[in-house]
Design a protein around this motif. Structure first.
Motif, PDB file in Angstrom:
ATOM      1  N   GLY A  41       0.815  -1.211   0.000  1.00 22.49           N
ATOM      2  CA  GLY A  41       0.000   0.000   0.000  1.00 22.49           C
ATOM      3  C   GLY A  41       0.848   1.260   0.000  1.00 22.49           C
ATOM      4  O   GLY A  41       0.556   2.228  -0.709  1.00 22.49           O
ATOM      5  N   LEU A  42       1.916   1.258   0.797  1.00 18.57           N
ATOM      6  CA  LEU A  42       2.821   2.404   0.811  1.00 18.57           C
ATOM      7  C   LEU A  42       3.487   2.593  -0.539  1.00 18.57           C
ATOM      8  O   LEU A  42       3.621   3.714  -1.036  1.00 18.57           O
ATOM      9  CB  LEU A  42       3.879   2.233   1.899  1.00 18.57           C
ATOM     10  N   SER A  43       3.915   1.501  -1.160  1.00 18.99           N
ATOM     11  CA  SER A  43       4.562   1.589  -2.470  1.00 18.99           C
ATOM     12  C   SER A  43       3.596   2.140  -3.516  1.00 18.99           C
ATOM     13  O   SER A  43       3.961   3.006  -4.320  1.00 18.99           O
ATOM     14  CB  SER A  43       5.061   0.218  -2.916  1.00 18.99           C
ATOM     15  N   VAL A  94      11.439  15.640  -5.731  1.00 15.66           N
ATOM     16  CA  VAL A  94      11.300  16.314  -4.435  1.00 15.66           C
ATOM     17  C   VAL A  94      10.215  15.646  -3.596  1.00 15.66           C
ATOM     18  O   VAL A  94      10.406  15.368  -2.403  1.00 15.66           O
ATOM     19  CB  VAL A  94      11.003  17.820  -4.641  1.00 15.66           C
ATOM     20  N   VAL A  95       9.082  15.348  -4.208  1.00 13.88           N
ATOM     21  CA  VAL A  95       7.989  14.709  -3.467  1.00 13.88           C
ATOM     22  C   VAL A  95       8.394  13.313  -2.999  1.00 13.88           C
ATOM     23  O   VAL A  95       8.128  12.919  -1.860  1.00 13.88           O
ATOM     24  CB  VAL A  95       6.707  14.669  -4.327  1.00 13.88           C
ATOM     25  N   LEU A  96       9.062  12.559  -3.858  1.00 21.37           N
ATOM     26  CA  LEU A  96       9.508  11.217  -3.479  1.00 21.37           C
ATOM     27  C   LEU A  96      10.531  11.276  -2.346  1.00 21.37           C
ATOM     28  O   LEU A  96      10.456  10.475  -1.409  1.00 21.37           O
ATOM     29  CB  LEU A  96      10.098  10.502  -4.693  1.00 21.37           C
ATOM     30  N   ALA A  97      11.449  12.216  -2.408  1.00 17.63           N
ATOM     31  CA  ALA A  97      12.440  12.346  -1.340  1.00 17.63           C
ATOM     32  C   ALA A  97      11.788  12.716  -0.012  1.00 17.63           C
ATOM     33  O   ALA A  97      12.128  12.155   1.040  1.00 17.63           O
ATOM     34  CB  ALA A  97      13.489  13.389  -1.730  1.00 17.63           C
ATOM     35  N   LEU A  98      10.861  13.650  -0.042  1.00 18.81           N
ATOM     36  CA  LEU A  98      10.170  14.040   1.196  1.00 18.81           C
ATOM     37  C   LEU A  98       9.341  12.892   1.759  1.00 18.81           C
ATOM     38  O   LEU A  98       9.301  12.681   2.980  1.00 18.81           O
ATOM     39  CB  LEU A  98       9.285  15.263   0.944  1.00 18.81           C
ATOM     40  N   ALA A  99       8.698  12.141   0.881  1.00 23.51           N
ATOM     41  CA  ALA A  99       7.905  11.001   1.344  1.00 23.51           C
ATOM     42  C   ALA A  99       8.800   9.921   1.949  1.00 23.51           C
ATOM     43  O   ALA A  99       8.450   9.311   2.961  1.00 23.51           O
ATOM     44  CB  ALA A  99       7.084  10.434   0.193  1.00 23.51           C
ATOM     45  N   MET A 100       9.944   9.680   1.347  1.00 21.51           N
ATOM     46  CA  MET A 100      10.860   8.670   1.883  1.00 21.51           C
ATOM     47  C   MET A 100      11.410   9.093   3.243  1.00 21.51           C
ATOM     48  O   MET A 100      11.587   8.259   4.128  1.00 21.51           O
ATOM     49  CB  MET A 100      11.997   8.405   0.900  1.00 21.51           C
ATOM     50  N   VAL A 101      11.671  10.365   3.416  1.00 23.35           N
ATOM     51  CA  VAL A 101      12.125  10.848   4.726  1.00 23.35           C
ATOM     52  C   VAL A 101      10.993  10.704   5.745  1.00 23.35           C
ATOM     53  O   VAL A 101      11.221  10.266   6.876  1.00 23.35           O
ATOM     54  CB  VAL A 101      12.611  12.310   4.630  1.00 23.35           C
ATOM     55  N   ALA A 102       9.776  11.045   5.345  1.00 29.91           N
ATOM     56  CA  ALA A 102       8.631  10.936   6.255  1.00 29.91           C
ATOM     57  C   ALA A 102       8.364   9.487   6.646  1.00 29.91           C
ATOM     58  O   ALA A 102       7.911   9.210   7.761  1.00 29.91           O
ATOM     59  CB  ALA A 102       7.389  11.544   5.611  1.00 29.91           C
ATOM     60  N   ILE A 103       8.635   8.545   5.762  1.00 24.92           N
ATOM     61  CA  ILE A 103       8.443   7.130   6.081  1.00 24.92           C
ATOM     62  C   ILE A 103       9.664   6.562   6.783  1.00 24.92           C
ATOM     63  O   ILE A 103       9.550   5.762   7.717  1.00 24.92           O
ATOM     64  CB  ILE A 103       8.146   6.337   4.793  1.00 24.92           C
ATOM     65  N   GLY A 104      10.845   6.967   6.362  1.00 20.47           N
ATOM     66  CA  GLY A 104      12.082   6.371   6.865  1.00 20.47           C
ATOM     67  C   GLY A 104      12.447   6.761   8.283  1.00 20.47           C
ATOM     68  O   GLY A 104      12.953   5.931   9.041  1.00 20.47           O
ATOM     69  N   VAL A 105      12.207   8.001   8.668  1.00 16.72           N
ATOM     70  CA  VAL A 105      12.596   8.442  10.012  1.00 16.72           C
ATOM     71  C   VAL A 105      11.845   7.679  11.100  1.00 16.72           C
ATOM     72  O   VAL A 105      12.468   7.158  12.032  1.00 16.72           O
ATOM     73  CB  VAL A 105      12.427   9.976  10.146  1.00 16.72           C
ATOM     74  N   PRO A 106      10.518   7.537  11.026  1.00 15.52           N
ATOM     75  CA  PRO A 106       9.843   6.742  12.059  1.00 15.52           C
ATOM     76  C   PRO A 106      10.258   5.263  12.038  1.00 15.52           C
ATOM     77  O   PRO A 106      10.354   4.632  13.090  1.00 15.52           O
ATOM     78  CB  PRO A 106       8.351   6.878  11.716  1.00 15.52           C
ATOM     79  N   TRP A 107      10.545   4.723  10.856  1.00 20.66           N
ATOM     80  CA  TRP A 107      10.980   3.330  10.768  1.00 20.66           C
ATOM     81  C   TRP A 107      12.317   3.137  11.473  1.00 20.66           C
ATOM     82  O   TRP A 107      12.500   2.180  12.222  1.00 20.66           O
ATOM     83  CB  TRP A 107      11.086   2.907   9.304  1.00 20.66           C
ATOM     84  N   VAL A 108      13.247   4.056  11.258  1.00 19.89           N
ATOM     85  CA  VAL A 108      14.557   3.965  11.915  1.00 19.89           C
ATOM     86  C   VAL A 108      14.399   4.102  13.428  1.00 19.89           C
ATOM     87  O   VAL A 108      15.045   3.382  14.199  1.00 19.89           O
ATOM     88  CB  VAL A 108      15.514   5.040  11.354  1.00 19.89           C
ATOM     89  N   GLN A 109      13.530   4.985  13.861  1.00 24.73           N
ATOM     90  CA  GLN A 109      13.307   5.139  15.296  1.00 24.73           C
ATOM     91  C   GLN A 109      12.735   3.868  15.909  1.00 24.73           C
ATOM     92  O   GLN A 109      13.144   3.457  16.998  1.00 24.73           O
ATOM     93  CB  GLN A 109      12.374   6.330  15.562  1.00 24.73           C
TER      94      GLN A 109
END
Length: 119
Positions: A41-43, A94-109
């Motif tokens: 779904g995220l993809s 830009v949108v893909l990079a922002l979305a990856m940061v928004a998804i990646g930061v909580p995952w890393v935490q």
């Protein structure tokens, strides 16, 4: 020059790599269907959002034309379409990079919290 035929028996690929298939990673556990569906779904959401960003960036590029003096009609078309494509690709990136940061930061935490609990 033709290759020489191999004289010995051919190795069995399934027997050679059986340890990779048969052994299950005990630390990871089984794959849950919910996690696979969430990832799919995220993809799909990222693909749709990136596509929409490209279309909006392309549209923005067609509305804002570069101020150049054109020698030929063909070059005018190439430059206008190229500028619009670059705007679309930049918006999608830009949108893909922002979305990856928004998804990646909580995952890393979450991964760091799991490691702290184990260790």
């Amino acid at each position: 020059m033709p290759k020489r035929a191999r004289t010995g028996p051919m190795p069995d690929v399934f027997e050679t790599f059986a340890h990779r298939v048969d052994e299950e990673d005990q630390a990871a556990g089984p794959i849950e269907v919910g996690q696979v569906a969430k990832g799919a779904g995220l993809s799909l959401g990222l693909m749709v959002i990136t596509g929409m960003a490209f279309v909006l960036g392309f549209w923005t590029g067609t509305q804002n034309e570069p101020d150049l003096a054109y020698d030929h009609l063909v070059w005018e078309g190439v430059i206008k379409v190229g500028f619009a494509l670059v705007c679309g690709l930049l918006a999608a990136a830009v949108v893909l990079a922002l979305a990856m940061v928004a998804i990646g930061v909580p995952w890393v935490q979450r991964q760091r919290k799991r490691r702290r609990r184990r260790g």
